[in-house]
Design a protein around this motif. Structure first.
Motif, short mmCIF file in Angstrom:
data_model
loop_
_atom_site.label_atom_id
_atom_site.label_comp_id
_atom_site.label_asym_id
_atom_site.label_seq_id
_atom_site.Cartn_x
_atom_site.Cartn_y
_atom_site.Cartn_z
N ILE A 108 6.49 -17.70 -18.86
CA ILE A 108 6.79 -16.61 -17.92
C ILE A 108 5.46 -15.98 -17.52
O ILE A 108 4.64 -15.65 -18.39
CB ILE A 108 7.71 -15.57 -18.56
CG1 ILE A 108 9.06 -16.20 -18.91
CG2 ILE A 108 7.91 -14.38 -17.61
CD1 ILE A 108 10.02 -15.27 -19.61
N PRO A 109 5.21 -15.83 -16.20
CA PRO A 109 3.93 -15.25 -15.75
C PRO A 109 3.62 -13.93 -16.45
O PRO A 109 4.47 -13.04 -16.55
CB PRO A 109 4.14 -15.05 -14.24
CG PRO A 109 5.15 -16.08 -13.87
CD PRO A 109 6.07 -16.19 -15.04
N CYS A 110 2.39 -13.84 -16.96
CA CYS A 110 1.86 -12.65 -17.64
C CYS A 110 2.47 -12.42 -19.03
O CYS A 110 2.09 -11.48 -19.72
CB CYS A 110 2.05 -11.38 -16.81
SG CYS A 110 1.18 -11.45 -15.23
N PHE A 111 3.44 -13.25 -19.43
CA PHE A 111 4.03 -13.11 -20.76
C PHE A 111 3.82 -14.38 -21.61
O PHE A 111 3.99 -14.33 -22.82
CB PHE A 111 5.53 -12.82 -20.65
CG PHE A 111 5.83 -11.41 -20.23
CD1 PHE A 111 5.92 -10.38 -21.14
CD2 PHE A 111 5.99 -11.12 -18.88
CE1 PHE A 111 6.19 -9.09 -20.73
CE2 PHE A 111 6.26 -9.82 -18.47
CZ PHE A 111 6.36 -8.80 -19.39
N GLY A 112 3.48 -15.47 -20.94
CA GLY A 112 3.22 -16.70 -21.69
C GLY A 112 4.50 -17.37 -22.16
O GLY A 112 5.57 -17.23 -21.55
N THR A 158 10.49 -13.21 -10.65
CA THR A 158 11.02 -13.18 -9.29
C THR A 158 9.96 -12.82 -8.25
O THR A 158 10.15 -13.07 -7.06
CB THR A 158 12.18 -12.16 -9.17
OG1 THR A 158 11.72 -10.86 -9.59
CG2 THR A 158 13.34 -12.58 -10.05
N SER A 159 8.83 -12.21 -8.67
CA SER A 159 7.77 -11.89 -7.72
C SER A 159 6.77 -13.03 -7.58
O SER A 159 6.02 -13.09 -6.60
CB SER A 159 7.05 -10.61 -8.15
OG SER A 159 6.46 -10.76 -9.43
N SER A 160 6.74 -13.94 -8.56
CA SER A 160 5.81 -15.07 -8.47
C SER A 160 6.37 -16.20 -7.60
O SER A 160 5.61 -16.91 -6.93
CB SER A 160 5.49 -15.61 -9.87
OG SER A 160 6.68 -16.12 -10.48
N ARG A 161 7.68 -16.33 -7.61
CA ARG A 161 8.34 -17.35 -6.77
C ARG A 161 9.69 -16.80 -6.30
O ARG A 161 10.25 -15.91 -6.92
CB ARG A 161 8.60 -18.64 -7.58
CG ARG A 161 7.35 -19.46 -7.84
CD ARG A 161 7.72 -20.81 -8.44
NE ARG A 161 8.33 -20.70 -9.76
CZ ARG A 161 8.88 -21.73 -10.41
NH1 ARG A 161 8.91 -22.93 -9.84
NH2 ARG A 161 9.40 -21.55 -11.60
N ARG A 162 10.16 -17.35 -5.20
CA ARG A 162 11.47 -16.93 -4.69
C ARG A 162 12.57 -17.48 -5.58
O ARG A 162 12.57 -18.66 -5.94
CB ARG A 162 11.64 -17.41 -3.25
CG ARG A 162 12.97 -16.99 -2.63
CD ARG A 162 13.02 -17.38 -1.16
NE ARG A 162 14.31 -17.07 -0.56
CZ ARG A 162 14.61 -17.25 0.71
NH1 ARG A 162 13.67 -17.75 1.54
NH2 ARG A 162 15.80 -16.94 1.17
N PHE A 203 16.65 -13.14 -4.66
CA PHE A 203 16.72 -12.09 -5.67
C PHE A 203 15.33 -11.75 -6.16
O PHE A 203 14.52 -12.64 -6.49
CB PHE A 203 17.58 -12.57 -6.84
CG PHE A 203 17.55 -11.65 -8.03
CD1 PHE A 203 18.16 -10.41 -7.99
CD2 PHE A 203 16.89 -12.02 -9.20
CE1 PHE A 203 18.13 -9.55 -9.09
CE2 PHE A 203 16.85 -11.17 -10.30
CZ PHE A 203 17.47 -9.93 -10.24
N GLN A 204 15.09 -10.43 -6.23
CA GLN A 204 13.79 -9.97 -6.72
C GLN A 204 13.92 -8.52 -7.15
O GLN A 204 14.68 -7.75 -6.57
CB GLN A 204 12.72 -10.09 -5.61
CG GLN A 204 11.32 -9.69 -6.05
CD GLN A 204 10.32 -9.83 -4.91
OE1 GLN A 204 10.57 -10.53 -3.95
NE2 GLN A 204 9.20 -9.17 -5.02
N ILE A 205 13.19 -8.12 -8.20
CA ILE A 205 13.09 -6.71 -8.55
C ILE A 205 11.62 -6.29 -8.52
O ILE A 205 10.74 -7.09 -8.86
CB ILE A 205 13.74 -6.37 -9.92
CG1 ILE A 205 13.03 -7.09 -11.06
CG2 ILE A 205 15.22 -6.68 -9.90
CD1 ILE A 205 13.52 -6.64 -12.43
N SER A 206 11.37 -5.06 -8.11
CA SER A 206 10.01 -4.57 -7.96
C SER A 206 9.41 -4.24 -9.33
O SER A 206 10.05 -4.42 -10.38
CB SER A 206 10.01 -3.32 -7.07
OG SER A 206 10.73 -2.28 -7.70
N ASP A 207 8.21 -3.66 -9.32
CA ASP A 207 7.58 -3.29 -10.59
C ASP A 207 8.11 -1.94 -11.07
O ASP A 207 8.94 -1.30 -10.41
CB ASP A 207 6.05 -3.26 -10.44
CG ASP A 207 5.60 -2.29 -9.35
OD1 ASP A 207 6.43 -1.48 -8.89
OD2 ASP A 207 4.42 -2.35 -8.96
N GLU A 208 7.58 -1.49 -12.21
CA GLU A 208 8.08 -0.25 -12.81
C GLU A 208 7.78 0.97 -11.96
O GLU A 208 8.58 1.91 -11.90
CB GLU A 208 7.50 -0.07 -14.21
CG GLU A 208 8.08 1.15 -14.94
CD GLU A 208 7.64 1.22 -16.38
OE1 GLU A 208 8.21 2.05 -17.12
OE2 GLU A 208 6.72 0.47 -16.77
#
Length: 377
Positions: free
Chosen positions: A200-204, A263-267, A289-294
């Motif tokens: 998972i991007p940024c989580f490994g 969801t922000s790295s790919r559609r 489907f996508q959710i924004s940042d905090e």
């Protein structure tokens, strides 16, 4: 005898003389009395005449006095008329003064009412000023709080930039590992659903649940599985929904930042799968489907609904932020997450306008299980 008779005759003669004398005396006495009465009458007449003369003089004086008094009375009548005329004028002036007095009293009463109203307004303004002063103090405190939050936001921004740098490095690492066949989603596990490790991007490397329970071919990554009335508590705070919770082999929520990064790295497309208490199945499928940042409240983006793969009026709202019992981002006056006992992208709360029943995401349906799944397009 003759002597005796002579003597008697002499005596009789003497008696006769005496009687005559007496008679004469009596007549004189009567005449004298008459004279005295006449004298008295004359005296009375004289006195009466004197009185008449005196009365005549008095009458003349009275007439003179009466004439003088009549003239005085005429003068007084003229004065009386003048006084009456003056009195009428004064009376009219008094009436005008009374009217003026009533006007003054009315103005005074109006002034008193206005004074009372002004006092009320003054008190209200005073209270308003007090509230404004309190607001100013609160604004000052809020300003200090905002300044502190701004500093904290700057620190967070720096941390986010560092996280982005780490994320970019992690993405580079993932891209390198992609060539080593480490998957970024559940597509390789269509024939082998279950718990698998992906990048998972940024989580490994992270464990996720891959499923093929939908009516659409392919493998989907489960981001939320919830059984209403189940053992897992979904009435969690913001931090817990951010970190994720539960067990992948039962009920769980993957975590808002992980969903955002994927969801922000790919559609991605979203598939919502609901099972009602009566066994009925309801679905909804969205193509972006996508959710924004905090910082944006993990706001929801859905894209278009695939009607061919959807059944039922599932209540998802575009651009709504995520809400928990300690972070109220919905449009309702109450905290919907607190009322419904689970975090969600709420717009309004539980009651369905059409049926009046608790909606649990879909109008008029008592939901038993909820599964949310995504996959890249």
């Amino acid at each position: 005898m003759l002597d005796y008779l002579g003597q008697v005759s002499e005596e009789l003669q003497e008696n006769k003389s005496k009687d005559e004398i007496i008679k004469d005396l009596r007549e004189k006495l009567v005449q004298q009395e008459m004279n005295e009465a006449l004298i008295n009458e004359l005296r009375s007449q004289i006195d009466f005449q004197k009185r008449i003369d005196s009365l005549t003089k008095s009458n003349k004086k009275c007439k003179t006095e009466l004439a003088r008094k009549s003239a005085e009375l005429d003068r007084l009548n003229v004065e009386m008329k003048k006084l009456n005329s003056s009195l009428v004028e004064k009376y009219e002036e008094i009436i005008e003064l009374k009217k003026f007095k009533l006007k003054i009293l009315k103005k005074y009463e109006d002034c008193q009412v206005e004074k009372i109203n002004q006092n009320k307004i003054f008190l209200t303004k005073g209270k308003s000023i007090s509230r404004y002063n309190a607001k100013i103090r609160n604004v000052t405190k809020y300003k200090k709080t905002v300044e502190l939050q701004f500093k904290e936001s700057q620190a967070k921004l720096l941390n986010i930039e560092k996280d982005n740098q780490l994320c970019e490095a992690e993405n580079d690492k993932l891209n390198r590992e992609l060539h080593n066949n480490i998957p970024l989603d559940c597509s390789p596990f269509e024939s082998n659903p279950g718990i698998h490790a992906i990048n998972i991007p940024c989580f490994g490397l992270s464990d996720v649940l891959c499923s093929n329970i939908s009516r659409v071919e392919g493998s989907w990554l489960v981001i939320r599985h919830q059984v209403f009335g189940g053992e897992e508590n979904f009435n969690r705070d913001w931090a817990t929904y951010r970190e994720g919770f539960g067990s992948l082999d039962s009920e769980f929520f993957l975590g808002l930042p992980k969903i955002h990064r994927m969801t922000s790295s790919r559609r991605h497309e979203l598939y919502v799968y609901l099972i009602a208490k009566d066994g009925s199945i309801y679905t909804a499928r969205y193509d972006d489907f996508q959710i924004s940042d905090e910082n944006s409240g993990y706001a929801l983006k859905l894209g278009k609904l695939f009607k061919a793969y959807s059944k039922g009026d599932i209540k998802l709202y575009e651009d709504m932020k995520f809400s928990t019992y300690d972070r109220d981002n919905d449009k309702h006056k109450d905290n919907c997450a607190s009322l419904n006992k689970f975090g969600w992208w709420y717009k309004d709360c539980a009651t369905c306008e059409r049926t009046g029943l608790p909606s649990n995401l879909i109008c008029g349906v008592h939901v038993k299980e909820l599964t949310m799944m995504i996959r890249p397009i």
